[in-house]
Design a protein around this motif. Sequence first.
Motif, PDB file in Angstrom:
ATOM      1  N   ASP A1264       0.847  -1.186   0.000  1.00  0.00           N
ATOM      2  CA  ASP A1264       0.000   0.000   0.000  1.00  0.00           C
ATOM      3  C   ASP A1264       0.885   1.239   0.000  1.00  0.00           C
ATOM      4  OD1 ASP A1264       0.892  -0.734   2.514  1.00  0.00           O
ATOM      5  OD2 ASP A1264      -0.779   0.227   3.559  1.00  0.00           O
ATOM      6  N   GLY A1265       0.273   2.360  -0.195  1.00  0.00           N
ATOM      7  CA  GLY A1265       1.033   3.579  -0.422  1.00  0.00           C
ATOM      8  C   GLY A1265       1.253   3.745  -1.913  1.00  0.00           C
ATOM      9  N   SER A1266       2.428   4.208  -2.276  1.00  0.00           N
ATOM     10  CA  SER A1266       2.748   4.410  -3.688  1.00  0.00           C
ATOM     11  C   SER A1266       3.743   3.354  -4.140  1.00  0.00           C
ATOM     12  CB  SER A1266       3.347   5.812  -3.906  1.00  0.00           C
ATOM     13  OG  SER A1266       2.412   6.810  -3.559  1.00  0.00           O
ATOM     14  N   ALA A1267       3.263   2.377  -4.903  1.00  0.00           N
ATOM     15  CA  ALA A1267       4.142   1.327  -5.434  1.00  0.00           C
ATOM     16  C   ALA A1267       4.957   1.894  -6.582  1.00  0.00           C
ATOM     17  CB  ALA A1267       3.322   0.138  -5.901  1.00  0.00           C
ATOM     18  N   VAL A1268       6.252   1.554  -6.618  1.00  0.00           N
ATOM     19  CA  VAL A1268       7.168   2.216  -7.545  1.00  0.00           C
ATOM     20  C   VAL A1268       6.768   2.030  -8.994  1.00  0.00           C
ATOM     21  CG1 VAL A1268       8.774   0.252  -7.624  1.00  0.00           C
ATOM     22  CG2 VAL A1268       9.608   2.552  -8.082  1.00  0.00           C
ATOM     23  N   GLU A1269       6.284   0.840  -9.372  1.00  0.00           N
ATOM     24  CA  GLU A1269       5.950   0.635 -10.779  1.00  0.00           C
ATOM     25  C   GLU A1269       4.688   1.386 -11.175  1.00  0.00           C
ATOM     26  OE1 GLU A1269       3.762  -2.846  -8.829  1.00  0.00           O
ATOM     27  OE2 GLU A1269       5.509  -1.559  -8.482  1.00  0.00           O
ATOM     28  N   ILE A1270       3.738   1.543 -10.227  1.00  0.00           N
ATOM     29  CA  ILE A1270       2.525   2.304 -10.537  1.00  0.00           C
ATOM     30  C   ILE A1270       2.882   3.778 -10.719  1.00  0.00           C
ATOM     31  CG2 ILE A1270       0.265   3.015  -9.684  1.00  0.00           C
ATOM     32  CD1 ILE A1270      -0.020   0.352  -8.323  1.00  0.00           C
ATOM     33  N   GLN A1316       8.005  14.203 -11.530  1.00  0.00           N
ATOM     34  CA  GLN A1316       9.421  14.270 -11.873  1.00  0.00           C
ATOM     35  C   GLN A1316      10.252  14.850 -10.731  1.00  0.00           C
ATOM     36  OE1 GLN A1316      10.733  13.277 -15.015  1.00  0.00           O
ATOM     37  NE2 GLN A1316      12.712  13.504 -13.997  1.00  0.00           N
ATOM     38  N   GLU A1317       9.743  15.897 -10.105  1.00  0.00           N
ATOM     39  CA  GLU A1317      10.500  16.584  -9.053  1.00  0.00           C
ATOM     40  C   GLU A1317      10.583  15.768  -7.776  1.00  0.00           C
ATOM     41  OE1 GLU A1317       8.392  20.226  -8.708  1.00  0.00           O
ATOM     42  OE2 GLU A1317       9.570  21.249 -10.283  1.00  0.00           O
ATOM     43  N   ASN A1318       9.623  14.928  -7.528  1.00  0.00           N
ATOM     44  CA  ASN A1318       9.564  14.220  -6.248  1.00  0.00           C
ATOM     45  C   ASN A1318      10.072  12.786  -6.283  1.00  0.00           C
ATOM     46  OD1 ASN A1318       8.093  15.928  -4.063  1.00  0.00           O
ATOM     47  ND2 ASN A1318       6.923  16.310  -5.956  1.00  0.00           N
ATOM     48  N   PHE A1319      10.193  12.219  -7.457  1.00  0.00           N
ATOM     49  CA  PHE A1319      10.437  10.780  -7.506  1.00  0.00           C
ATOM     50  C   PHE A1319      11.729  10.383  -6.798  1.00  0.00           C
ATOM     51  CE2 PHE A1319      12.138   6.902  -9.414  1.00  0.00           C
ATOM     52  CZ  PHE A1319      11.082   6.040  -9.184  1.00  0.00           C
ATOM     53  N   GLU A1320      12.856  10.890  -7.234  1.00  0.00           N
ATOM     54  CA  GLU A1320      14.114  10.447  -6.625  1.00  0.00           C
ATOM     55  C   GLU A1320      14.244  10.916  -5.180  1.00  0.00           C
ATOM     56  OE1 GLU A1320      17.639  10.980  -8.993  1.00  0.00           O
ATOM     57  OE2 GLU A1320      17.257   9.055  -9.972  1.00  0.00           O
ATOM     58  N   LYS A1321      13.592  12.051  -4.844  1.00  0.00           N
ATOM     59  CA  LYS A1321      13.617  12.497  -3.456  1.00  0.00           C
ATOM     60  C   LYS A1321      12.975  11.472  -2.538  1.00  0.00           C
ATOM     61  CE  LYS A1321      13.263  17.457  -4.536  1.00  0.00           C
ATOM     62  NZ  LYS A1321      12.395  18.663  -4.375  1.00  0.00           N
ATOM     63  N   LYS A1322      11.922  10.859  -3.007  1.00  0.00           N
ATOM     64  CA  LYS A1322      11.152   9.951  -2.157  1.00  0.00           C
ATOM     65  C   LYS A1322      11.563   8.483  -2.315  1.00  0.00           C
ATOM     66  CE  LYS A1322       8.721  13.484  -0.857  1.00  0.00           C
ATOM     67  NZ  LYS A1322       8.981  14.078   0.484  1.00  0.00           N
ATOM     68  N   PHE A1323      12.091   8.140  -3.475  1.00  0.00           N
ATOM     69  CA  PHE A1323      12.350   6.717  -3.735  1.00  0.00           C
ATOM     70  C   PHE A1323      13.822   6.324  -3.662  1.00  0.00           C
ATOM     71  CE2 PHE A1323       8.034   6.676  -5.361  1.00  0.00           C
ATOM     72  CZ  PHE A1323       7.599   5.393  -5.045  1.00  0.00           C
ATOM     73  N   TYR A1324      14.730   7.214  -3.949  1.00  0.00           N
ATOM     74  CA  TYR A1324      16.144   6.839  -3.981  1.00  0.00           C
ATOM     75  C   TYR A1324      16.731   6.881  -2.579  1.00  0.00           C
ATOM     76  CZ  TYR A1324      21.074   6.604  -5.213  1.00  0.00           C
ATOM     77  OH  TYR A1324      22.386   6.228  -5.294  1.00  0.00           O
ATOM     78  N   TYR A1346      16.559   1.868  -5.234  1.00  0.00           N
ATOM     79  CA  TYR A1346      15.274   2.550  -5.224  1.00  0.00           C
ATOM     80  C   TYR A1346      14.298   1.737  -4.393  1.00  0.00           C
ATOM     81  CZ  TYR A1346      17.024   5.663  -8.822  1.00  0.00           C
ATOM     82  OH  TYR A1346      17.748   6.604  -9.489  1.00  0.00           O
ATOM     83  N   LYS A1347      13.561   2.442  -3.566  1.00  0.00           N
ATOM     84  CA  LYS A1347      12.596   1.782  -2.687  1.00  0.00           C
ATOM     85  C   LYS A1347      11.502   1.116  -3.511  1.00  0.00           C
ATOM     86  CE  LYS A1347      11.770   5.445  -0.067  1.00  0.00           C
ATOM     87  NZ  LYS A1347      11.270   6.236   1.084  1.00  0.00           N
ATOM     88  N   ASP A1348      10.882   0.129  -2.903  1.00  0.00           N
ATOM     89  CA  ASP A1348       9.803  -0.585  -3.585  1.00  0.00           C
ATOM     90  C   ASP A1348       8.491   0.174  -3.495  1.00  0.00           C
ATOM     91  OD1 ASP A1348       8.916  -3.003  -4.992  1.00  0.00           O
ATOM     92  OD2 ASP A1348       7.710  -3.336  -3.189  1.00  0.00           O
ATOM     93  N   THR A1363      11.937  -6.433  -7.309  1.00  0.00           N
ATOM     94  CA  THR A1363      12.164  -6.432  -8.762  1.00  0.00           C
ATOM     95  C   THR A1363      11.327  -5.390  -9.493  1.00  0.00           C
ATOM     96  OG1 THR A1363      10.398  -8.074  -8.999  1.00  0.00           O
ATOM     97  CG2 THR A1363      12.630  -8.898  -8.744  1.00  0.00           C
ATOM     98  N   ASN A1364      10.694  -4.474  -8.779  1.00  0.00           N
ATOM     99  CA  ASN A1364       9.692  -3.620  -9.424  1.00  0.00           C
ATOM    100  C   ASN A1364      10.226  -2.317  -9.992  1.00  0.00           C
ATOM    101  OD1 ASN A1364       7.318  -5.311  -8.835  1.00  0.00           O
ATOM    102  ND2 ASN A1364       7.843  -4.876  -6.700  1.00  0.00           N
ATOM    103  N   PHE A1365      11.316  -1.765  -9.424  1.00  0.00           N
ATOM    104  CA  PHE A1365      11.777  -0.463  -9.904  1.00  0.00           C
ATOM    105  C   PHE A1365      12.235  -0.485 -11.359  1.00  0.00           C
ATOM    106  CE2 PHE A1365      15.734  -2.252  -8.231  1.00  0.00           C
ATOM    107  CZ  PHE A1365      16.677  -1.858  -9.169  1.00  0.00           C
ATOM    108  N   PRO A1366      12.777  -1.631 -11.912  1.00  0.00           N
ATOM    109  CA  PRO A1366      13.125  -1.602 -13.346  1.00  0.00           C
ATOM    110  C   PRO A1366      11.912  -1.374 -14.255  1.00  0.00           C
ATOM    111  CG  PRO A1366      14.293  -3.393 -12.251  1.00  0.00           C
ATOM    112  CD  PRO A1366      13.284  -2.868 -11.279  1.00  0.00           C
TER     113      PRO A1366
END
Length: 1516
Positions: A1264-1270, A1316-1324, A1346-1348, A1363-1366
């Motif tokens: 739950d939350g924000s899944a990286v592939e979604i 675009q501005e938030n992705f790496e801030k929150k996931f990397y 990168y977080k799942d 395996t989802n971030f690719p």
Amino acid sequence: MERLERALFRLEQGFELQFHLGPTLQGKDVQVYTNYPAKGHKFDRLKFHPLDWFYPNGWEDDCDKYCRLDLIVAGSYQYYFSCGDKEKVSGGYIVVDPVLKLGANNEILPLDCISSQKNVAKCLGPLDKWLDKLRFAKETGYNMVHFSPLQKLDVSGSCYPITDQLKLNPDFSPEGKHYTWGDIGNLVETLRKDWNMLCITDMVFNHTAVSSEWIHQHPECGYNLVNSPYLKPAWLLDRALWHLSCDIADEKYDKRGVPALFQDDRNMSALRGILWQEVFYRLRLWEFLQVSVDEAVEQFRQLLQAGRLGGKSASSSDFKKQLTIVQDPQHRRFGNTVDMNSAFDIFTPHSMSRSDIQESCLCFRKGLEEMNLDLYKEMNDHAKQATNCIVGNVFYERICDQGPKLGPVTRKYPLGSRYFIFPFKELTFDEEMQLMEQREKACHFLAHDGFVEGNDMPRNFAEPGSQVYLRRELVCQGDTIKLRYGEKPEDSPYLWAHMKTYTEITARVFSGLCLVNCLSTPLHVSEAMLSAARSIKPNLYVIADISTSSQHIENVYVTRLGITSLVRDDVGSSERQEDWDYQSWFGKEPVGAFSQPSHRPLIPAVTHTMFMDRSPNHHSPIQESSVYDVLPRSTLVSMACCATGSTREYDQLLPQQLSTMKENQQYTCWNSEPHTSSQVNLQTGMLAVKLALNRLHHKLAAEGFSQVYVEQLEESVVAVTRHCPSSHQSVVAVLRRAIKNPETHYYTNDVPPMLIPGRIKEVVVEARTIVNCTNSNKKDDNMSALPNCTIDIKEHIQLNDSKLVKKADMVSKHNSVLQEVAFEKFTPGSIIIFRVTLEPRSHEKLGALRSHLIQFSPQYQTGSLAENSTPSILTKPLMIIMSKLTLADMNVLLYHCDAEEREDGRGCYNIPSWLPLNYGGLQGLMSVLAEIRPKNDLGHPLCDNLRQGDWMMDYVSNRLLAKEGALGEVGHWFQAMFGYLKHIPRYLVPCYFNSIIQGAYNTALEAVFKCMSSFVQNGSSLVKQLALGSVQMCGVDHSWAMPTISPHLKDVQSSFNEVTKEEQCFVSLAAGLPHFCAGVFRCWGRDTFISLRGLLLLTGRYLEARNIILAFAGTLHHGLIPNLLGSGTNVRYNCRDSVWWWLQCIQEYCTLVPDGVSILKCPVKRMYPNISEQKPYGAGEQPLYDVIQEVMQRHMHGIQFRETNAGPQLDSNMTDEGFNVEAAVDQSTGFISGGNRFNCGTWMDKMGESERAHNKGIPATPRDGSAVEIVGLCKSTVRWIVKLHNNGHFPYAAVNIRRGGQTYSESYAKWDLKIQENFEKKFYIPHDPKDYEGKQPELVHKRGIYKDSFGSSSPWCDYQLRTNFPIAMVVAPELFTVEKAWEALGIAERKLLGPLGMKTLDPDDKVNCGIYDSYLDNDNFNQAKGFNYHQGPEWLWPVGYFLRAKLYFAKEMGKETYDQTVNLVKNVLSRHAIHLESSPWKGLPQLTNENGQHCQFSCESQAISMASILEVLYDL
């Protein structure tokens, strides 16, 4: 890499040999080298050159690229591979068979047609009489004459001790004439051209005659006491035994119980005592092994006193292992020394005081004495063995009834064979011992050659390390000298040059060579000599008799020497008559063998055989006790599908082999009407039968009777069938053997009747052995046959005229017509050979069937027949019928697993006593036939089923006849073809069934690929195999229909229904086979749209893709598409990602399909046009772009609902809260967020089921939350919509947000920028903790990844490596910094990438478990009831996205990185290619257990797996 050095690969000239990369080498820098001569170059076995790679489809695809050799030169050739920096990884050999030609027109003599007769050259007499004597072979049907050596021989009279290898035997030149090798060459050419006979001769490389002058002039060419001083102890023993023998002959030991004439065991016991006391004790041979203790201790003392200290101390218990003996190169008594460095390490004194040095020396002395004692025991063991061998040999030669009974010991017949020559006058033993150290004398003490009983290893028993001469284990050939070549020509220049000249002389004259004593000749020597021979005569026929029980050793010699045929004989096999495994080399293939494709994998072969009724090496005489077996044995040999041979003495029924005959005996001349006993004709011996058998053998091979069946009817009765696979005529030989003498052993008169398929046309030969009761033991110096043995023979008679057949009735059995033959007077020594044809109706049907199979292969042209009335369905090629089939029809024709078949009221065919087929379609049969075909496994249950009845044929045709249209036509085609099959002999049904199925299958595949995109048509074999997944998964499920689409659309498929008259009918995508392909579990929204790009768009199935996209668009509800579409009544909207995969597919459709953006205007027929939450954009139908806008709008507004019919009736495992579905846009980040800890809305959707482990109702991976592939899929969609709007293809620029009663607008461009501005801030997760904004840094256990997910209710889940971030990297690469992405992918490669799939969870995670078992119910919360479905097992589809991401970012990293990545991708994909090739499902599985282990709970073929791997190949 396979180790193929010992595998035998035989090929014929004219073949093309291709080298393909195996899975471990794909993606690597591999080069193939060979010493096969390049065009325009001569063969040099030491010179290798690289081969060029060919790319058949123009792409640099490792899957299909190959090197090739066009094989036009006979011989043995080596190849090897280099890989990267490794110069030689592995390699092997290939053997190219020679092409033999004879006659004035140089007609080709096939190897299987060869009939060879061995002639002892010395018995042919003067050369001008040879034609008269060799006519014997011509008139008895032989096409090859095998000569023993023609060189000058030793006076011993044996055939093989050659005195001068370069000179012709002077006995061939009568007085007044001097014949040369040129004269022999002229005679050989006369035989080849005029008599159609080839000539071969024996070659002896391992020894020369004692009387050879050159060996005494060049003693370095043999093993002597100078170049082989290690033989000194053996030489001393040999001389001591000679002197003992002389003393025994002179009766010096009579009083001690050892007379010259040995009579009993007492003499043997006395001899043993004398050997031990008088010989071994006196010789003190152990001194040659030992060290001089005093000298070694003194040397040690001096070194210590000189200050050589240091080293490590060792316990006294292990000093013997550490002391190293230094071998005296001259092998003198006490000549060995000890390596003082090892002594220092063990016996270092505590100090340099005199007392400590003395103590060390005493310890050293004690150690040496113990070591010398061990060496004494070692020599003592050799002495014991030598004594046993000497005594055993004396017993055999002088007392044993089976021995030669040599009589008293004399100087002519000594106690035992001498192992070394002594070319000087007799001396005393003490005087001889002094000669040993005189080099000019010792070099002439040359070792004899011989062999070791029971030893079949290719070892040189005269080399260092062998104690054969010392232990007296050699069976000595006293008229020979063993030759010493060394490792290279420089080691013995004269010998190498001499033997090379010998070889070249022979090769110029003869068509072939027989390697005598092949195992005793150093392999590298034979290689060099044969290379020299082939440089003169490329098509050299080489045979050898390799007497070894090791198949590996045999293959090594055959491959490295290029031996064409191995000589084997039936003698000895007779003693194990009931074990017919020895005849695995008897024929090429079994009767009824499957036809093999012309392009096929090269598999290790069986050595070609020259099968002899008695090999020249078999010296036992033909005695009356075995004479009854001569005729049956010769018949058995002649029926073999290989080269055959015999000896002249055997054919003539001479009572002895010529190797034991008197020197003055010569062969008799041929005369059709003999007037003297010195002439022979067809009435002599068994010559008339031999002529008939040799003619038959040649005819069978020349006319293609390549299939063989050997059957033991009863103890002494054997039947051999030779069958022609094109004409289907057979020749059946029945023979009654007589291993034991019928006069002393009882053989029953009752021979069981024999059933022969078909109709007997004639008796080709019948013969009986007749032995007169009178015994004749008188000696005869003439070479005449056994006087009391005759052969009664009849040829080409009708069955009624046979004296051996009582009756032959036609019977019907198992739908086949057979002839039952009852025998009479079929006594031991009898044979009968039948020519059999098919019953007329079978012959007609089979000929017609072959005519229809010509469309698949021209090999069926032979034996085909035109028919008067051909079924109309067969009047046109199958391809024309197949071309009418749609790809949906092909799904039925080729595939349909059991669940799909059961929906049509059937099920897959079940083979009794085995298994059901995986598919009802042709692939089900092809997968099994592919296992049977290469091995010709005619005993397989499928073949048994076909022989027993027509059920399988009826199943194939009837399941298609039940269909309408083009599929029904194909059913009629099968029905007509099987109509022929049902009227042929049942033993032929499996092979022709295979031909029909394989031909139809290949035609279907050809038709399939014609319907697909150029990417598939021009693609590699792997591309094509994966593209077949489109046909495998896409079909029409008649148990339920896809949601209907707008009738206003063009090209909507429909079918007739008796109730509704007409209904839409288009394909749906099965998720996986066999579990998710039928009923409510067939169609899943997520799986459909993960697969759609690969299986439909890339394969060119645009219409089916459009229909599926629009059908799912019509199901949109709550802003989502269904997870499980069900059958319309079981729809579940419980996943958050399916709709984003759907949107991604629309984007791909617009990009890949010509004018793809037009789909946005296609009308969508909505299933839920009126919902309370909002007003619809249209009444019932609306354009697709409106539906897309609704999805985006609903997510921005926020989705929150409870599933319809929520409760146990919908999902018995889910808790109540789990039925609540939520999804929305996080306004602060732009990310799609949703779900709760009680449900799982992404593809990792395992819900706990175990009450015992207390995980029931708990999602294993809620995410739950924000899944990286979604998030990635959403970003991809938003970016795409911005572009569409800017290009005028999408009317909406923004979505609306309603807050606090107010409506706000959010542009797609702003949404895109926010993500675009938030992705790496929150996931990397950066390496520097200071750069990290996360609230719980203590949960970080890996950095640079990168977080799942982001914002999960279980925060630790966010930080898991999965395996989802690719996936996000592929669909939205702009979200990632190149360097960070590359590092993260590297970590995933090291931690997650498996052989076929990717681990779904970091193996370092404490809950990781790589073995999935849905049946297991235990107390383990993390494992029970398959709770770990996505917690470690290796899923395949993520590999596709991982590799695509690697390719994308590698290109950004630069050319070198990209090239390396391409190689990695090729290497990974090669494993999938291998799995596809070997899988009976012809698919890629859903998942594997850890390290690629098979998982029984996985789908064997999964749509998303096939699609994602195909997408990688497209990106390449």
